[in-house]
Design an enzyme around this catalytic site. Structure first.
Site, PDB file in Angstrom:
ATOM      1  N   ALA A 143       0.798  -1.230   0.000  1.00 21.10           N
ATOM      2  CA  ALA A 143       0.000   0.000   0.000  1.00 21.10           C
ATOM      3  C   ALA A 143       0.832   1.283   0.000  1.00 21.10           C
ATOM      4  O   ALA A 143       0.280   2.376  -0.076  1.00 21.10           O
ATOM      5  CB  ALA A 143      -0.934   0.001   1.212  1.00 21.10           C
ATOM      6  N   LYS A 144       2.150   1.174   0.043  1.00 24.19           N
ATOM      7  CA  LYS A 144       2.979   2.382   0.004  1.00 24.19           C
ATOM      8  C   LYS A 144       3.013   2.911  -1.425  1.00 24.19           C
ATOM      9  O   LYS A 144       2.686   2.173  -2.364  1.00 24.19           O
ATOM     10  CB  LYS A 144       4.399   2.063   0.481  1.00 24.19           C
ATOM     11  CG  LYS A 144       4.476   1.377   1.829  1.00 24.19           C
ATOM     12  CD  LYS A 144       4.279   2.306   3.012  1.00 24.19           C
ATOM     13  CE  LYS A 144       4.070   1.469   4.259  1.00 24.19           C
ATOM     14  NZ  LYS A 144       4.388   2.121   5.513  1.00 24.19           N
ATOM     15  N   PRO A 145       3.458   4.175  -1.613  1.00 24.70           N
ATOM     16  CA  PRO A 145       3.439   4.720  -2.976  1.00 24.70           C
ATOM     17  C   PRO A 145       4.126   3.807  -4.001  1.00 24.70           C
ATOM     18  O   PRO A 145       3.607   3.591  -5.088  1.00 24.70           O
ATOM     19  CB  PRO A 145       4.168   6.056  -2.819  1.00 24.70           C
ATOM     20  CG  PRO A 145       3.855   6.460  -1.406  1.00 24.70           C
ATOM     21  CD  PRO A 145       3.837   5.177  -0.610  1.00 24.70           C
TER      22      PRO A 145
END
Ligand SMILES: *Cc1c(COP(=O)(O)O)cnc(C)c1O
Length: 392
Positions: A211-213
């Site tokens: 879910a991180k960039p």
């Protein structure tokens, strides 16, 4: 509910995957064919590309953002008796690694408009630790009876993708003789005064959690530094404290490697990442234009950019707004409902409500809207419309 419309996603990894699925499949198949699942050629290629991207001379990929932070503190020899300064408005991992090594997290409150570590509070916290005087700044109370803490390191967090104030923090650190570890788990791709996040202090840690960039399809992370000697130590710690030969162990380390398959996935995602950052910024700019003067928005200072890991707003009417959005099938989330100094896991530090008022107030009022590069103009208008209507 309109069942013909696809449900709105908080983070739409499926839309991204649909775009590059054949390339991802090819990369994964390549790994299956060569069979070098650990430290394969994709890992080396990724580390080079991440170095080119950020400008940090050395990139050491690893098993998670948490392990990236942990390995850096291990390499610095952080342990019992050391005070490590960080913000209570972050994900658990930031302070967890400090306590895991037997050191003491010393929290520093945040700035109310950037939500990042407040440099003047940092100065006070260092003073308080040096003098052992919690009247200067709130300190972990259980340490009063113990021998005094030694300042050991500073971990600013680039919260929601926005780099912290490194000009001020690095200068405070230099005066105090302390190393700075940038927790860039949320800010890979952001910029600060013309430099990329992960290259803003002595050393940085990022995360490739899905879910991180920039995320892979499992756990992953990386350490960034331009210090040759320090990079060698991190590489050694990554593989059980390895020396020059395979079964020569010269220090205590961990099993901290990134899987080759995850590196392969990241290489394909990196190709579209710059365009995704542009789209994230477009989404955030449109949100901000539509929500201006209705809710408080995280302020991006001049000279900085954010990759908007989260688009977060602060409102006294949080519950009303979240309920209205929920009724319209718009997902939201709260990062973070409880600041770290009030977490049960840190109860033994003896911090109390009121110690870090800015973080505490933010935890009570903050929430995050759907944010990903594939949100449409219509969806953003719809979300902002629901918020505007709920506020009347
Ligand atoms: C996600 C995150 C981490 C931990 O990263 P993992 O890859 O999940 O271990 C650390 N710090 C911050 C600020 C994070 O958001």
């Amino acid at each position: 509910m309109d069942t013909t419309k696809p449900e709105m996603q908080f983070i739409d990894l499926a839309a991204q995957q649909k775009r590059i699925l054949p390339q991802l499949q090819k990369r994964i198949t390549d790994v299956l064919l060569h069979g070098n699942y650990i430290m394969g050629p994709e890992v080396i290629e990724l580390e080079q590309k991440l170095s080119d991207f950020t400008g940090a001379k050395h990139v050491i990929s690893c098993s998670s953002g948490t392990d990236a932070l942990l390995m850096v503190l291990m390499a610095r020899g952080i342990g019992k008796g050391d005070a490590v300064f960080t913000t209570p408005f972050s994900f658990m991992a930031t302070a967890e690694v400090i306590a895991f090594l037997g050191a003491t997290p010393v929290f520093v409150d945040i700035d109310p408009i950037t939500f990042n570590m407040n440099p003047s509070s940092l100065t006070k916290a260092i003073e308080a630790v040096l003098s052992g005087d919690s009247n200067v700044y709130p300190l972990p109370s259980n340490d009063k009876k113990r021998s005094r803490l030694n300042p050991g390191a500073i971990i600013p967090v680039d919260i929601f993708g926005l780099p912290a104030d490194y000009v001020k923090i690095n200068s405070i650190a230099e005066k105090a003789g302390l190393p700075v570890l940038e927790d860039a788990a949320q800010s890979f791709g952001s910029e600060y005064n013309g430099k990329k996040a992960c290259n803003l202090s002595d050393v940085a840690a990022t995360s490739f959690f899905p879910a991180k960039p920039l995320g892979c399809y499992g756990d992953g992370g990386a350490v960034f530094t331009s210090d040759d000697g320090f990079a060698e130590v991190i590489k050694s710690i990554r593989v059980h404290g390895r020396g020059t030969e395979k079964y020569d162990n010269i220090r205590i380390g961990i099993n901290g490697r990134l899987d080759t398959i995850q590196a392969a996935i990241l290489l394909e995602k990196l190709k579209i990442f710059t365009e995704e950052i542009r789209n994230r910024k477009k989404v955030a700019d449109l949100y901000s234009a539509l929500l201006l003067n209705k809710v408080d928005i995280q302020t991006v200072p001049k000279g900085s950019t954010s990759v908007w890991a989260q688009y977060s707003i602060r409102s006294d009417a949080r519950d009303v707004l979240r309920n209205a959005l929920k009724k319209n099938n718009i997902p939201t989330a709260v990062y973070y409902p409880k600041p770290l100094h009030l977490q049960t896991a840190f109860a033994s530090l003896g911090y109390k409500p009121g110690d870090f008022p800015v973080s505490e107030e933010l935890s009570n009022k903050i929430f995050s809207l759907p944010m990903h590069p594939y949100l449409t103009y219509e969806q953003i208008h719809h979300i902002a419309g629901v918020i505007t209507k709920a506020l009347i």
